[in-house]
Design an enzyme around this catalytic site. Structure first.
Site, PDB file in Angstrom:
ATOM      1  N   SER A   1       2.185  -4.161  -1.665  1.00 26.64           N
ATOM      2  CA  SER A   1       3.565  -4.524  -0.632  1.00 26.64           C
ATOM      3  C   SER A   1       4.598  -3.381  -0.880  1.00 26.64           C
ATOM      4  O   SER A   1       3.898  -2.224  -0.530  1.00 26.64           O
ATOM      5  CB  SER A   1       4.486  -5.306  -1.214  1.00 26.64           C
ATOM      6  OG  SER A   1       4.946  -6.551  -0.664  1.00 26.64           O
TER       7      SER A   1
ATOM      8  N   GLU B   1       0.199 -12.439   7.648  1.00 25.33           N
ATOM      9  CA  GLU B   1       1.532 -12.418   6.891  1.00 25.33           C
ATOM     10  C   GLU B   1       2.295 -11.380   8.026  1.00 25.33           C
ATOM     11  O   GLU B   1       1.784 -10.568   8.554  1.00 25.33           O
ATOM     12  CB  GLU B   1       0.632 -11.402   5.837  1.00 25.33           C
ATOM     13  CG  GLU B   1       0.125 -11.025   5.624  1.00 25.33           C
ATOM     14  CD  GLU B   1      -0.083 -10.005   4.199  1.00 25.33           C
ATOM     15  OE1 GLU B   1       1.306  -9.079   3.885  1.00 25.33           O
ATOM     16  OE2 GLU B   1      -1.467  -9.539   4.090  1.00 25.33           O
TER      17      GLU B   1
ATOM     18  N   HIS C   1       0.229 -13.365   1.223  1.00 21.66           N
ATOM     19  CA  HIS C   1       0.752 -11.765   0.969  1.00 21.66           C
ATOM     20  C   HIS C   1      -0.151 -11.578  -0.659  1.00 21.66           C
ATOM     21  O   HIS C   1       0.259 -12.584  -1.334  1.00 21.66           O
ATOM     22  CB  HIS C   1       1.833 -11.677   0.610  1.00 21.66           C
ATOM     23  CG  HIS C   1       3.033 -10.072   0.652  1.00 21.66           C
ATOM     24  ND1 HIS C   1       2.446  -9.268   1.113  1.00 21.66           N
ATOM     25  CD2 HIS C   1       2.958  -9.961  -0.140  1.00 21.66           C
ATOM     26  CE1 HIS C   1       3.312  -7.439   1.097  1.00 21.66           C
ATOM     27  NE2 HIS C   1       3.382  -8.881   0.114  1.00 21.66           N
TER      28      HIS C   1
END
Length: 365
Positions: free
Chosen positions: A193, A296, A326
């Site tokens: 991320s 996502e 995610h």
């Protein structure tokens, strides 16, 4: 006449500002879609994971407060992930002049093989503790000494401070292992991320600085473009159970307003390669594996980076999973798709020569 001239000037200023905020148009990269390698149909455990994610986001919303109190609740919730588990690896926090973080050391690890892990958390939260499920697994699978960096977070610090911490840790690992200064035989940099964004930015920085390149890089569900212009940020906001409830609202705001807020927060254009690795120099980078879910919001961030890096001649692999939340890896070992994703990561590391013999033996036992 004066009004007409002022109107023309105003329009020109807006066009220049929009160009500065959004950078080069990348929409030509969205004409193809990769085929998922797993997740269609999803495993039975996927619904249980979805329920846990909904409960997590619901608890975060109901925690009360705004601003810093909300961020504190988010940080506490993330640090609680996996807190009830017992880990095979030894967790050894750093101290003194060493970079802040912790070593994650599986039995029989090779100190000359190192892996730098940069956690996610929207640049606001997360820590080495919140991502031990991932770092423990990487330590066991690779046999390398995994260093999980505890970098400075926003809003207390600027994004530049985060990159400074990541670059500093990378440079430090070139000459230091868990027992101090020692030889380096392989180095991997990985993150998820927001940490995936910092991973790719650090990868590019190491190349431009002329440092020893990592032997491999891994980006899980990475942010690659802070201009927030990728289409999946909008059309996947309802299928992204983790990011959608918070960042889906952001995507309903005018693009220029989003860009101005990000520019003010980071003190530079969102289109800068310092914030957006997608928009940097992508030629000659280390072999990179990117894993992302087609459901996502960051799907197109990952896909666009893969296409640009590949076109620049860098060895880049994109693995797309269907119906996953995610960073679904955090639900290992209960989620079959998470187990398969880790298996693919290990195959990639073996191919890059980044797995110690001990790591291979551990995974087979």
């Amino acid at each position: 006449m004066i009004f007409f001239v002022l109107a023309i000037i105003f329009i020109l200023v807006l066009l220049i500002l929009n160009r500065w905020l959004s950078g080069e148009d990348m929409s030509h990269l969205d004409q193809t879609r990769p085929r998922p390698i797993m997740g269609d149909p999803p495993s039975r455990e996927t619904e249980e994971v979805a329920a846990r994610v909904r409960a997590f986001t619901s608890a975060s919303k109901s925690s009360g407060g705004i601003g810093r109190s909300r961020i504190k609740a988010m940080r506490n919730a993330m640090d609680a992930i996996g807190s009830d588990r017992e880990y095979v690896s030894e967790i050894r926090p750093t101290s003194g002049a060493e970079p802040a973080g912790e070593w994650v050391l599986a039995p029989g690890y090779d100190p000359t093989r190192r892996l730098l892990y940069i956690h996610g958390g929207a640049f606001l939260a997360g820590s080495p503790k919140s991502h031990r499920i991932i770092t423990d697994r990487l330590a066991r699978d690779s046999g390398a000494a995994v260093f999980a960096l505890d970098y400075r977070l926003m809003p207390e610090h600027k994004r530049a401070a985060m990159l400074e911490d990541c670059v500093g840790a990378y440079q430090w690992l070139l000459g230091n292992g868990p027992e101090g200064e020692t030889t380096l035989t392989s180095l991997v940099i990985a993150g998820d991320s927001a940490g995936g964004c910092l991973t790719l930015t650090t990868l590019a920085h190491a190349k431009s600085a002329g440092w020893r390149a990592p032997d491999a890089a891994i980006a899980i569900s990475p942010v690659t473009d802070m201009t927030l212009t990728a289409p999946s940020l909008y059309y996947n906001r309802h299928t992204d159970l983790l990011l959608g409830p918070s960042f889906g609202r952001l995507m309903r705001q005018p693009a220029m307003l989003r860009g101005l807020v990000l520019a003010l927060l980071n003190r530079c254009s969102p289109a800068s390669s310092v914030l957006s690795p997608l928009r940097g120099e992508l030629a000659g980078l280390a072999p990179t594996l990117i894993q992302v879910s087609s459901h996502e919001m960051l799907f197109d961030d990952a896909h666009r980076y893969f296409l640009r890096a590949s076109a620049a001649g860098s060895s880049t692999t994109l693995q797309c999973f269907d119906n996953m939340v995610h960073v679904w890896h955090i639900f290992s070992p209960q989620l079959p798709e998470a187990e398969f994703a880790f298996e693919q990561i290990k195959i990639f590391l073996v191919d890059c020569g980044c797995v110690a013999k001990q790591g291979i033996e551990d995974s087979r036992s």
